[in-house]
Design a protein around this motif. Structure first.
Motif, PDB file in Angstrom:
ATOM      1  N   UNK A 173      22.285  94.568  74.110  1.00  0.00           N
ATOM      2  CA  UNK A 173      21.047  94.738  73.262  1.00  0.00           C
ATOM      3  C   UNK A 173      21.083  93.650  72.059  1.00  0.00           C
ATOM      4  N   UNK A 174      22.271  93.153  71.413  1.00  0.00           N
ATOM      5  CA  UNK A 174      22.476  92.350  70.752  1.00  0.00           C
ATOM      6  C   UNK A 174      21.781  90.808  71.181  1.00  0.00           C
ATOM      7  N   UNK A 175      22.174  90.614  72.403  1.00  0.00           N
ATOM      8  CA  UNK A 175      21.519  89.172  72.644  1.00  0.00           C
ATOM      9  C   UNK A 175      20.155  89.414  73.080  1.00  0.00           C
ATOM     10  N   UNK A 176      19.584  90.404  73.324  1.00  0.00           N
ATOM     11  CA  UNK A 176      18.128  90.608  73.532  1.00  0.00           C
ATOM     12  C   UNK A 176      17.393  90.658  72.220  1.00  0.00           C
ATOM     13  N   UNK A 177      17.995  90.892  71.211  1.00  0.00           N
ATOM     14  CA  UNK A 177      17.394  90.816  69.796  1.00  0.00           C
ATOM     15  C   UNK A 177      16.970  89.489  69.507  1.00  0.00           C
ATOM     16  N   UNK A 178      17.578  88.640  69.892  1.00  0.00           N
ATOM     17  CA  UNK A 178      17.284  86.920  69.620  1.00  0.00           C
ATOM     18  C   UNK A 178      17.463  86.237  70.951  1.00  0.00           C
ATOM     19  N   UNK A 191      17.969 100.982  81.942  1.00  0.00           N
ATOM     20  CA  UNK A 191      16.577 101.479  82.451  1.00  0.00           C
ATOM     21  C   UNK A 191      16.063 102.732  81.621  1.00  0.00           C
ATOM     22  N   UNK A 192      17.070 103.581  80.962  1.00  0.00           N
ATOM     23  CA  UNK A 192      16.807 104.599  80.057  1.00  0.00           C
ATOM     24  C   UNK A 192      16.024 103.968  78.949  1.00  0.00           C
ATOM     25  N   UNK A 193      16.505 103.146  78.523  1.00  0.00           N
ATOM     26  CA  UNK A 193      16.029 102.533  77.107  1.00  0.00           C
ATOM     27  C   UNK A 193      14.861 101.493  77.583  1.00  0.00           C
ATOM     28  N   UNK A 194      14.401 101.351  78.647  1.00  0.00           N
ATOM     29  CA  UNK A 194      13.308 100.562  78.999  1.00  0.00           C
ATOM     30  C   UNK A 194      13.793  98.949  78.596  1.00  0.00           C
ATOM     31  N   UNK A 195      15.047  98.674  78.963  1.00  0.00           N
ATOM     32  CA  UNK A 195      15.620  97.307  78.462  1.00  0.00           C
ATOM     33  C   UNK A 195      15.325  96.419  80.092  1.00  0.00           C
ATOM     34  N   UNK A 196      14.598  95.672  80.236  1.00  0.00           N
ATOM     35  CA  UNK A 196      14.421  94.755  81.453  1.00  0.00           C
ATOM     36  C   UNK A 196      14.854  93.360  81.026  1.00  0.00           C
ATOM     37  N   UNK A 197      15.878  92.926  81.927  1.00  0.00           N
ATOM     38  CA  UNK A 197      16.454  91.559  81.945  1.00  0.00           C
ATOM     39  C   UNK A 197      15.682  90.625  82.835  1.00  0.00           C
ATOM     40  N   UNK A 219      19.594  82.488  74.868  1.00  0.00           N
ATOM     41  CA  UNK A 219      19.016  82.259  76.108  1.00  0.00           C
ATOM     42  C   UNK A 219      19.807  81.951  77.230  1.00  0.00           C
ATOM     43  N   UNK A 220      20.891  81.137  77.166  1.00  0.00           N
ATOM     44  CA  UNK A 220      21.909  81.038  78.291  1.00  0.00           C
ATOM     45  C   UNK A 220      22.742  82.116  78.731  1.00  0.00           C
ATOM     46  N   UNK A 221      23.168  82.946  77.583  1.00  0.00           N
ATOM     47  CA  UNK A 221      24.043  84.094  78.021  1.00  0.00           C
ATOM     48  C   UNK A 221      22.793  85.040  78.760  1.00  0.00           C
ATOM     49  N   UNK A 222      21.658  85.328  78.114  1.00  0.00           N
ATOM     50  CA  UNK A 222      20.670  86.372  78.850  1.00  0.00           C
ATOM     51  C   UNK A 222      20.648  85.723  80.161  1.00  0.00           C
ATOM     52  N   UNK A 223      20.346  84.644  80.482  1.00  0.00           N
ATOM     53  CA  UNK A 223      20.186  84.213  81.938  1.00  0.00           C
ATOM     54  C   UNK A 223      21.512  84.259  82.778  1.00  0.00           C
ATOM     55  N   UNK A 224      22.670  84.098  82.157  1.00  0.00           N
ATOM     56  CA  UNK A 224      24.012  84.539  83.099  1.00  0.00           C
ATOM     57  C   UNK A 224      23.767  85.895  83.365  1.00  0.00           C
TER      58      UNK A 224
END
Length: 55
Positions: free
Chosen positions: A17-22, A49-55, A27-32
């Motif tokens: 969640x912290x990474x997706x906030x920014x 999935x329950x929080x509708x967080x999609x990577x 970007x590199x961490x999210x891609x990993x």
């Protein structure tokens, strides 16, 4: 794959969640994470999935 404690799942969830906030900054961490999503604990996948967080 071994069992994960609820603290481990919560910690990983909060990190994502912290990474997706920014997304531009992390970007590199999210891609990993996207590459490793197949190896995530099922409990973490369900929570995202329950929080509708999609990577």
């Amino acid at each position: 794959m071994g069992k994960f404690s609820s603290e481990e799942i919560e910690s990983q969830y909060n990190l994502i969640k912290m990474l997706l906030a920014e997304p531009e900054k992390y970007r590199d961490a999210i891609n990993a994470i996207k590459k490793d999503i197949a190896y995530m604990p099922l409990e973490l996948k369900k929570k995202l999935e329950e929080e509708n967080i999609i990577l």
